[in-house]
Design a protein around this motif. Sequence first.
Motif, mmCIF file in Angstrom:
data_model
loop_
_atom_site.group_PDB
_atom_site.id
_atom_site.type_symbol
_atom_site.label_atom_id
_atom_site.label_comp_id
_atom_site.label_asym_id
_atom_site.label_seq_id
_atom_site.Cartn_x
_atom_site.Cartn_y
_atom_site.Cartn_z
ATOM 1 N N GLY A 37 -17.420 -0.835 -20.349
ATOM 2 C CA GLY A 37 -18.702 -1.124 -20.432
ATOM 3 C C GLY A 37 -19.422 -2.477 -20.222
ATOM 4 O O GLY A 37 -20.545 -2.357 -20.625
ATOM 5 N N GLY A 38 -18.431 -3.163 -20.267
ATOM 6 C CA GLY A 38 -18.877 -4.784 -20.382
ATOM 7 C C GLY A 38 -19.614 -5.007 -19.146
ATOM 8 O O GLY A 38 -19.635 -4.284 -18.227
ATOM 9 N N GLY A 39 -20.418 -6.300 -19.043
ATOM 10 C CA GLY A 39 -20.995 -6.617 -18.102
ATOM 11 C C GLY A 39 -21.842 -7.936 -18.217
ATOM 12 O O GLY A 39 -21.734 -8.590 -19.436
ATOM 13 N N LEU A 40 -22.714 -8.304 -17.387
ATOM 14 C CA LEU A 40 -23.621 -9.556 -17.550
ATOM 15 C C LEU A 40 -24.915 -8.970 -17.792
ATOM 16 O O LEU A 40 -25.291 -8.292 -17.099
ATOM 17 C CB LEU A 40 -23.555 -10.274 -16.146
ATOM 18 N N VAL A 41 -25.496 -9.655 -18.838
ATOM 19 C CA VAL A 41 -26.883 -9.019 -19.301
ATOM 20 C C VAL A 41 -27.606 -10.342 -19.785
ATOM 21 O O VAL A 41 -27.011 -11.337 -20.128
ATOM 22 C CB VAL A 41 -26.816 -8.004 -20.501
ATOM 23 N N ARG A 84 -13.299 -9.313 -30.565
ATOM 24 C CA ARG A 84 -13.785 -10.031 -29.574
ATOM 25 C C ARG A 84 -13.163 -11.470 -29.727
ATOM 26 O O ARG A 84 -12.794 -12.006 -30.848
ATOM 27 C CB ARG A 84 -15.387 -10.089 -29.377
ATOM 28 N N GLN A 85 -12.970 -12.008 -28.471
ATOM 29 C CA GLN A 85 -12.343 -13.464 -28.199
ATOM 30 C C GLN A 85 -13.311 -14.216 -27.096
ATOM 31 O O GLN A 85 -13.459 -13.717 -26.012
ATOM 32 C CB GLN A 85 -11.095 -13.126 -27.883
ATOM 33 N N ASP A 143 -22.632 -13.816 -28.224
ATOM 34 C CA ASP A 143 -21.978 -12.659 -28.366
ATOM 35 C C ASP A 143 -21.081 -12.557 -26.985
ATOM 36 O O ASP A 143 -20.315 -11.482 -26.930
ATOM 37 C CB ASP A 143 -22.967 -11.294 -28.211
ATOM 38 N N THR A 144 -21.103 -13.726 -26.243
ATOM 39 C CA THR A 144 -20.265 -13.665 -25.019
ATOM 40 C C THR A 144 -18.843 -13.523 -25.350
ATOM 41 O O THR A 144 -18.636 -14.509 -26.143
ATOM 42 C CB THR A 144 -20.861 -14.668 -23.966
ATOM 43 N N VAL A 193 -18.049 -9.287 -21.876
ATOM 44 C CA VAL A 193 -19.404 -9.201 -22.087
ATOM 45 C C VAL A 193 -20.090 -10.659 -21.892
ATOM 46 O O VAL A 193 -19.425 -11.362 -22.628
ATOM 47 C CB VAL A 193 -19.845 -8.598 -23.377
ATOM 48 N N THR A 194 -20.782 -10.743 -20.878
ATOM 49 C CA THR A 194 -21.441 -12.054 -20.878
ATOM 50 C C THR A 194 -22.917 -11.857 -20.975
ATOM 51 O O THR A 194 -23.547 -11.077 -20.220
ATOM 52 C CB THR A 194 -21.253 -12.599 -19.393
ATOM 53 N N VAL A 195 -23.401 -12.905 -21.899
ATOM 54 C CA VAL A 195 -24.905 -12.742 -22.054
ATOM 55 C C VAL A 195 -25.541 -14.026 -21.844
ATOM 56 O O VAL A 195 -25.058 -15.132 -22.443
ATOM 57 C CB VAL A 195 -25.253 -12.406 -23.795
ATOM 58 N N SER A 196 -26.321 -13.957 -20.699
ATOM 59 C CA SER A 196 -27.021 -15.055 -20.559
ATOM 60 C C SER A 196 -28.427 -15.449 -21.215
ATOM 61 O O SER A 196 -29.159 -14.700 -21.705
ATOM 62 C CB SER A 196 -27.592 -15.275 -18.845
ATOM 63 N N SER A 197 -28.624 -16.775 -21.367
ATOM 64 C CA SER A 197 -30.072 -17.165 -22.018
ATOM 65 C C SER A 197 -31.106 -17.087 -21.189
ATOM 66 O O SER A 197 -31.040 -17.021 -19.935
ATOM 67 C CB SER A 197 -29.877 -18.449 -22.776
#
Length: 123
Positions: free
Chosen positions: A7-11, A37-38, A89-90, A119-123
Amino acid sequence: VQLQASGGGLVQAGASLRLSCVASKRTFRNNSMGWFRQAPGKEREFVATIGWNSISTDYADSVKGRFTISRDNAKDTLYLQMNSLKPEDTAVYYCAASLYSATTRTRNTYRYWGQGTLVTVSS
């Protein structure tokens, strides 16, 4: 593999994601489960935990009010609903099953670990 996370991804910041963790080969219905998480260059940290019967949950302060942990014992599946995601949260998110039925934040009480989902969260 006994726990499989997905379920992870780039959002983008502010978006939502739902992580899933499916147990195979054995059931963890009597065990509390958790998410850790790490982030790159950091220690693995506690995110959330849920008791065997879903009555009790506990969250890290950094995610409280934004993340929700749940489980479906009939499907041997653990979930983490993540809302209002932030760049901090990344991380790689890991699901785990503990040795106990009650919730626990302590990493060394978790015996079984999934392989992690990014999980990668972009600003």
